[in-house]
Design a protein around this motif. Structure first.
Motif, mmCIF file in Angstrom:
data_model
loop_
_atom_site.group_PDB
_atom_site.id
_atom_site.type_symbol
_atom_site.label_atom_id
_atom_site.label_comp_id
_atom_site.label_asym_id
_atom_site.label_seq_id
_atom_site.Cartn_x
_atom_site.Cartn_y
_atom_site.Cartn_z
ATOM 1 N N ALA A 33 0.791 -1.245 0.036
ATOM 2 C CA ALA A 33 0.038 -0.101 0.049
ATOM 3 C C ALA A 33 0.916 1.289 -0.016
ATOM 4 C CB ALA A 33 -0.926 -0.076 1.462
ATOM 5 N N ASN A 34 2.030 1.033 0.470
ATOM 6 C CA ASN A 34 2.888 2.403 0.653
ATOM 7 C C ASN A 34 4.399 1.868 0.797
ATOM 8 O OD1 ASN A 34 3.185 1.602 3.620
ATOM 9 N ND2 ASN A 34 1.045 2.623 3.829
ATOM 10 N N LYS A 35 5.259 2.917 1.004
ATOM 11 C CA LYS A 35 6.681 2.217 1.126
ATOM 12 C C LYS A 35 6.889 1.763 2.491
ATOM 13 C CE LYS A 35 11.552 4.008 0.770
ATOM 14 N NZ LYS A 35 12.302 5.015 0.205
ATOM 15 N N ARG A 36 6.376 2.146 3.589
ATOM 16 C CA ARG A 36 6.432 1.350 4.788
ATOM 17 C C ARG A 36 6.121 0.197 4.704
ATOM 18 N NH1 ARG A 36 6.801 3.262 9.912
ATOM 19 N NH2 ARG A 36 6.142 1.631 11.521
ATOM 20 N N GLU A 37 5.001 -0.406 4.199
ATOM 21 C CA GLU A 37 4.696 -1.896 3.866
ATOM 22 C C GLU A 37 5.901 -2.503 2.935
ATOM 23 O OE1 GLU A 37 1.063 -2.915 2.431
ATOM 24 O OE2 GLU A 37 -0.027 -1.976 4.053
ATOM 25 N N LEU A 38 6.450 -1.799 1.898
ATOM 26 C CA LEU A 38 7.573 -2.249 1.246
ATOM 27 C C LEU A 38 8.559 -2.394 2.022
ATOM 28 C CD1 LEU A 38 8.893 -3.127 -1.414
ATOM 29 C CD2 LEU A 38 9.348 -0.601 -1.730
ATOM 30 N N LEU A 39 9.065 -1.493 3.083
ATOM 31 C CA LEU A 39 10.395 -1.763 3.786
ATOM 32 C C LEU A 39 9.866 -2.917 4.903
ATOM 33 C CD1 LEU A 39 11.095 1.959 4.932
ATOM 34 C CD2 LEU A 39 12.366 0.402 3.026
ATOM 35 N N HIS A 40 8.798 -3.095 5.349
ATOM 36 C CA HIS A 40 8.367 -4.206 6.053
ATOM 37 C C HIS A 40 8.775 -5.590 5.319
ATOM 38 C CE1 HIS A 40 5.494 -2.003 9.018
ATOM 39 N NE2 HIS A 40 6.868 -1.793 9.296
ATOM 40 N N ALA A 41 8.390 -5.641 4.182
ATOM 41 C CA ALA A 41 8.684 -6.769 3.264
ATOM 42 C C ALA A 41 10.263 -6.925 3.210
ATOM 43 C CB ALA A 41 8.056 -6.610 1.912
ATOM 44 N N VAL A 42 10.880 -5.926 3.054
ATOM 45 C CA VAL A 42 12.437 -5.831 2.538
ATOM 46 C C VAL A 42 13.000 -6.592 4.093
ATOM 47 C CG1 VAL A 42 14.381 -4.363 2.606
ATOM 48 C CG2 VAL A 42 12.637 -4.087 1.342
ATOM 49 N N LEU A 43 12.557 -6.121 5.278
ATOM 50 C CA LEU A 43 12.823 -6.557 6.592
ATOM 51 C C LEU A 43 12.833 -8.289 6.581
ATOM 52 C CD1 LEU A 43 11.799 -3.793 9.008
ATOM 53 C CD2 LEU A 43 14.063 -4.564 8.758
ATOM 54 N N ASP A 44 11.435 -8.533 6.287
ATOM 55 C CA ASP A 44 11.053 -10.075 6.370
ATOM 56 C C ASP A 44 12.169 -10.802 5.447
ATOM 57 O OD1 ASP A 44 9.300 -9.629 8.155
ATOM 58 O OD2 ASP A 44 7.673 -9.781 6.492
ATOM 59 N N ALA A 45 12.518 -10.297 4.268
ATOM 60 C CA ALA A 45 13.438 -10.906 3.265
ATOM 61 C C ALA A 45 14.782 -10.961 3.861
ATOM 62 C CB ALA A 45 13.319 -10.274 1.768
ATOM 63 N N ALA A 46 15.304 -9.887 4.533
ATOM 64 C CA ALA A 46 16.589 -9.733 5.229
ATOM 65 C C ALA A 46 16.885 -10.786 6.105
ATOM 66 C CB ALA A 46 16.903 -8.333 5.467
ATOM 67 N N VAL A 47 15.979 -11.109 6.989
ATOM 68 C CA VAL A 47 16.148 -11.759 7.945
ATOM 69 C C VAL A 47 15.633 -13.270 7.874
ATOM 70 C CG1 VAL A 47 15.834 -10.208 9.904
ATOM 71 C CG2 VAL A 47 13.756 -11.500 9.333
ATOM 72 N N ALA A 48 15.263 -13.701 6.471
ATOM 73 C CA ALA A 48 14.792 -14.900 6.306
ATOM 74 C C ALA A 48 15.880 -16.154 6.452
ATOM 75 C CB ALA A 48 14.121 -14.916 4.954
ATOM 76 N N ASP A 49 16.842 -15.744 6.205
ATOM 77 C CA ASP A 49 18.247 -16.835 6.408
ATOM 78 C C ASP A 49 18.476 -17.175 7.757
ATOM 79 O OD1 ASP A 49 20.163 -18.526 6.103
ATOM 80 O OD2 ASP A 49 21.625 -17.092 4.866
ATOM 81 N N ARG A 50 18.077 -18.168 8.291
ATOM 82 C CA ARG A 50 18.417 -18.620 9.617
ATOM 83 C C ARG A 50 19.726 -19.552 9.884
ATOM 84 N NH1 ARG A 50 13.424 -17.320 12.127
ATOM 85 N NH2 ARG A 50 12.760 -15.406 11.383
ATOM 86 N N THR A 51 20.523 -19.408 9.009
ATOM 87 C CA THR A 51 21.408 -20.349 8.758
ATOM 88 C C THR A 51 22.511 -20.298 10.250
ATOM 89 O OG1 THR A 51 21.514 -20.429 6.679
ATOM 90 C CG2 THR A 51 23.726 -21.255 7.874
ATOM 91 N N GLY A 52 22.757 -21.230 10.786
ATOM 92 C CA GLY A 52 23.393 -20.963 12.116
ATOM 93 C C GLY A 52 22.656 -20.617 13.227
ATOM 94 N N ALA A 53 21.346 -20.801 13.241
ATOM 95 C CA ALA A 53 20.327 -20.542 14.463
ATOM 96 C C ALA A 53 20.705 -21.574 15.397
ATOM 97 C CB ALA A 53 18.936 -20.904 13.993
ATOM 98 N N PRO A 54 20.646 -20.735 16.778
ATOM 99 C CA PRO A 54 21.051 -21.716 18.109
ATOM 100 C C PRO A 54 20.367 -22.976 18.278
ATOM 101 C CG PRO A 54 19.590 -19.726 18.595
ATOM 102 C CD PRO A 54 20.027 -19.676 17.006
ATOM 103 N N ARG A 55 20.697 -23.831 19.032
ATOM 104 C CA ARG A 55 20.050 -24.799 19.385
ATOM 105 C C ARG A 55 19.984 -25.144 20.909
ATOM 106 N NH1 ARG A 55 24.007 -26.377 15.860
ATOM 107 N NH2 ARG A 55 24.999 -27.352 17.685
ATOM 108 N N PRO A 56 18.821 -25.394 21.398
ATOM 109 C CA PRO A 56 18.795 -25.644 22.861
ATOM 110 C C PRO A 56 19.915 -26.129 23.597
ATOM 111 C CG PRO A 56 16.611 -25.961 21.796
ATOM 112 C CD PRO A 56 17.824 -25.922 20.886
ATOM 113 N N GLU A 57 20.503 -27.395 23.141
ATOM 114 C CA GLU A 57 21.423 -28.037 23.524
ATOM 115 C C GLU A 57 22.742 -27.322 23.867
ATOM 116 O OE1 GLU A 57 21.376 -29.501 19.297
ATOM 117 O OE2 GLU A 57 20.035 -29.037 20.935
ATOM 118 N N GLU A 58 22.847 -26.168 23.120
ATOM 119 C CA GLU A 58 23.987 -25.246 23.238
ATOM 120 C C GLU A 58 23.983 -24.607 24.716
ATOM 121 O OE1 GLU A 58 25.505 -23.700 18.959
ATOM 122 O OE2 GLU A 58 23.090 -23.078 19.551
#
Length: 202
Positions: A38-63
Motif C-alpha cells: 500500500a505504501n513504502k512502509r509496507e514495502l520496507l516491512h517486506a524488505v525486513l522479512d526478506a533480510a532476516v529469512a536466512d536462519r543459517t547458524g540458528a542456535p540449538r537448545p542443547e548449546e
C-alpha cells in the motif's frame, strides 16, 4: 518482489528504494506494485522479512543459554553485514516485524530458562542486540581495512607525550576497528557479565 527490493536497498540505500524505481527494475507498472504494497512502509516491512529469512547458524537448545545467545548475535551480525539495509532501516525506526522478533523471542526464552527474571532477560537481550547492531553499524565489513588505515594514520600523527597509551597501542587500536576477533571480544565480555550476574543470584 521483496528480494528485488532488498537488493536495491542494499546496493543504493533505502532512500533510493521507491515504488517507481522498483517497478522499473522488475519491468512492471508502478501501479502493479501498489497491489502488493500500500505504501513504502509496507514495502520496507517486506524488505525486513526478506533480510532476516536466512536462519543459517540458528542456535540449538542443547548449546545452553550462553551458546544460544552467542549464536543469535553472530546470526544477527551476519544478516546486518550481508544486508546494510537492515541497519539503515533500524536507525530510522524500531524493527518490530514478527520474523525479526523471532531472534528476540529465542534469546529472551533462553535467558528466562537459564534463571533470569523476565525483566532482566529482556534488558539483557536488549543489551546484546544494541551491541551487535552498533558493531555492525560502526564496523562495516566492506570498509574495515579503510577504517584500520585511517586509525593508524590518525594515531601516528598524535604527539606521544600527550597520547602515550594510544601511540604505544597503535597496531592494536587499528585492529580493534572491527572484524570477527573484535566482535567476539565484546560479545564474550557481555556474556561473562551475564554469567556472573546469574551466579550472584544463586
Amino acid at each position: 518482489m521483496a528480494g528485488a527490493a532488498l537488493e536495491l536497498a542494499d546496493a543504493e540505500g533505502i532512500d533510493a528504494l521507491t515504488m517507481r524505481r522498483l517497478a522499473d527494475q522488475l519491468g512492471v507498472g508502478t501501479m502493479t506494485l501498489y497491489g502488493y504494497f500500500a505504501n513504502k512502509r509496507e514495502l520496507l516491512h517486506a524488505v525486513l522479512d526478506a533480510a532476516v529469512a536466512d536462519r543459517t547458524g540458528a542456535p540449538r537448545p542443547e548449546e545452553g543459554w550462553r551458546g544460544q545467545l552467542s549464536a543469535l548475535a553472530h546470526l544477527a551480525r551476519r544478516n546486518m553485514l550481508r544486508h546494510p539495509a537492515l541497519v539503515e532501516i533500524r536507525v530510522r525506526e524500531p524493527v518490530l516485524q514478527p520474523d525479526a522478533l523471532a531472534l528476540a523471542e529465542h534469546g529472551v526464552r533462553a535467558l528466562v530458562d537459564a534463571g533470569f527474571s523476565t525483566r532482566e532477560a529482556t534488558y539483557a537481550f536488549r543489551l546484546l542486540f544494541t551491541y551487535t547492531f552498533g558493531f555492525a553499524a560502526f564496523s562495516p565489513a566492506d570498509a574495515l581495512e579503510q577504517d584500520r588505515v585511517a586509525a593508524r594514520v590518525a594515531i601516528a600523527a598524535l604527539p606521544p607525550a600527550e597520547y602515550p597509551a594510544l601511540t604505544a597501542a597503535a597496531a592494536e587500536a587499528a585492529e580493534a576497528m572491527g572484524g570477527e576477533e573484535a566482535f567476539d571480544y565484546g560479545l564474550d565480555r557481555i556474556l561473562d557479565g551475564l554469567e556472573a550476574r546469574l551466579a550472584s543470584r544463586g
